[in-house]
Write a protein that holds these residues in place. Structure first.
Motif, short mmCIF file in Angstrom:
data_model
loop_
_atom_site.label_atom_id
_atom_site.label_comp_id
_atom_site.label_asym_id
_atom_site.label_seq_id
_atom_site.Cartn_x
_atom_site.Cartn_y
_atom_site.Cartn_z
N ILE A 1 0.85 -1.19 0.00
CA ILE A 1 0.00 0.00 0.00
C ILE A 1 0.89 1.24 0.00
O ILE A 1 1.64 1.50 0.94
N PRO B 1 -1.55 9.49 3.12
CA PRO B 1 -2.37 9.31 4.33
C PRO B 1 -3.81 9.81 4.15
O PRO B 1 -4.75 9.19 4.66
N LEU C 1 -5.89 7.12 2.45
CA LEU C 1 -5.91 5.79 3.05
C LEU C 1 -7.29 5.34 3.55
O LEU C 1 -7.69 4.20 3.28
N CYS D 1 -8.86 1.89 2.14
CA CYS D 1 -9.07 0.76 3.04
C CYS D 1 -10.54 0.36 3.10
O CYS D 1 -10.85 -0.85 3.16
N GLY E 1 2.56 -2.04 4.49
CA GLY E 1 2.18 -0.64 4.47
C GLY E 1 3.35 0.32 4.34
O GLY E 1 4.31 0.22 5.09
N THR F 1 2.57 3.79 4.11
CA THR F 1 2.05 5.11 4.49
C THR F 1 2.56 5.46 5.88
O THR F 1 1.98 5.08 6.89
N LEU G 1 -3.81 1.34 10.79
CA LEU G 1 -3.91 0.67 9.50
C LEU G 1 -4.62 -0.68 9.65
O LEU G 1 -5.45 -1.05 8.83
N LYS H 1 4.37 -3.23 8.76
CA LYS H 1 4.63 -1.81 8.51
C LYS H 1 5.96 -1.44 9.15
O LYS H 1 6.07 -1.39 10.38
#
Length: 325
Positions: free
Chosen positions: A133, A137, A140, A144, A159, A161, A169, A180
């Motif tokens: 992803i 931000p 997002l 999602c 992730g 972001t 997230l 992430k």
């Protein structure tokens, strides 16, 4: 013809900066370091997942789909850099990667290589085995909300972001098979210049000095990676084996073989309060939440922090991903 302006400091980036502005020059290194390291670590995670998937298929005698389907959600600066890094620095073939972005017409370079580019986030989420992803931000929550009901439980989401926390997230996606990376940067003039050696990520990932600086267990160059990322990657490999109904004994054999070590045991991954809880080697490992792994202490986090031999094995594997021996 001789270029008289070559190496002329008065034409350099910093020549026109005021005293206060010079203090912020390190931000260039930070941005470049995060991009290069982020792409390098994503390539490493993909390669580990791909290699283990191949070994698991061989173990199970599976002749079905052998490759990993990789999705990149977002075709902006980060998405493009990541896709190019995966195509040039890993074993990923163009036909095994799709990109979903609002403007697929801007990805002609990738389409010409054989990458399928379109704007359909739900289609991408349903298709991918590993989903990166790479959206802003602000985008997002909407992204999602689109894909959360369409993500297979086995899809590993990665992730990029940075301004959104892991827990946030996970809630937005309603998904715990999620990694992430968390980076910290400390400005140091004598080392941060390493991230500015190359204008392109693909070129940086061919530089042994840059790769050495980005080794996950022992990064340098002013950039540091939360070591729970390494744990999360290893637990994701464990989950891959569990999803394929591989016994704990076979799982440990494959993981130790992957990193050429004998260190990893059942105790390395799962807390055992008493000897009576010792597992049957034919049992499966439990499915592990990667969100918990990255937010709580685990047996593997402790092992990685104190076992230099295991750190070295991971470092060697990381290096070999970029420079095949």
């Amino acid at each position: 013809m001789l270029d008289l302006t070559l190496n002329l400091t008065s034409l350099g980036f910093e020549a026109g900066l005021g005293e206060g502005e010079r203090e912020l020059v390190y931000l260039r290194s930070r941005s470049a370091g995060l991009t290069v390291s982020g792409c390098a670590h994503a390539v490493f995670a993909y390669e580990l997942f791909r290699i283990l998937r191949k070994k698991v298929n061989a173990e199970n005698g599976c002749t079905a789909k052998a490759h990993l389907s990789v999705g990149v959600l977002g075709g902006g600066h980060m998405g493009k850099q990541l896709a190019m890094a995966l195509l040039h620095s890993s074993s990923l073939k163009p036909g095994h990667i799709n990109i979903s972005t609002k403007r697929p017409e801007t990805l002609g370079e990738y389409s010409n290589m054989g990458v399928e580019c379109y704007f359909d986030n739900i289609r991408l989420a349903k298709w991918a085995d590993m989903l990166f992803i790479c959206v802003l931000p602000s985008q997002l929550p909407q992204v999602c909300a689109e894909i959360r009901c369409h993500l297979p439980s086995r899809c590993l989401v990665y992730g990029f972001t940075s301004a959104v926390t892991l827990n946030r997230l996970a809630v937005l996606l309603d998904h715990s098979f999620l990694i992430k990376p968390q980076y910290e940067f400390v400005a140091c003039n004598n080392v941060t210049a390493i991230w500015l050696l190359h204008n392109q990520v693909t070129a940086a990932l061919k530089d042994k000095e840059v790769i050495s600086a980005s080794v996950p267990p022992s990064m340098n160059g002013g950039l540091f990676l939360d070591q729970r990322w390494v744990s999360a990657v290893l637990y994701s490999l464990l989950n891959l084996c569990t999803a394929e109904k591989l016994s704990s004994r076979k799982t440990l054999q494959l993981l130790n073989g992957l990193f050429e070590t004998k260190t990893l045991t059942y105790h390395s991954f799962v807390n055992l309060p008493s000897a009576s809880d010792l597992n049957n080697p034919d049992d499966l490992f439990p499915w592990i939440s990667l969100v918990d792994v990255q937010t709580k202490s685990t047996p593997l986090t402790d092992l990685l922090s104190r076992d230099k031999g295991l750190q070295d094995c991971i470092s060697v594997m990381y290096y070999n991903v970029f420079f095949k021996t």
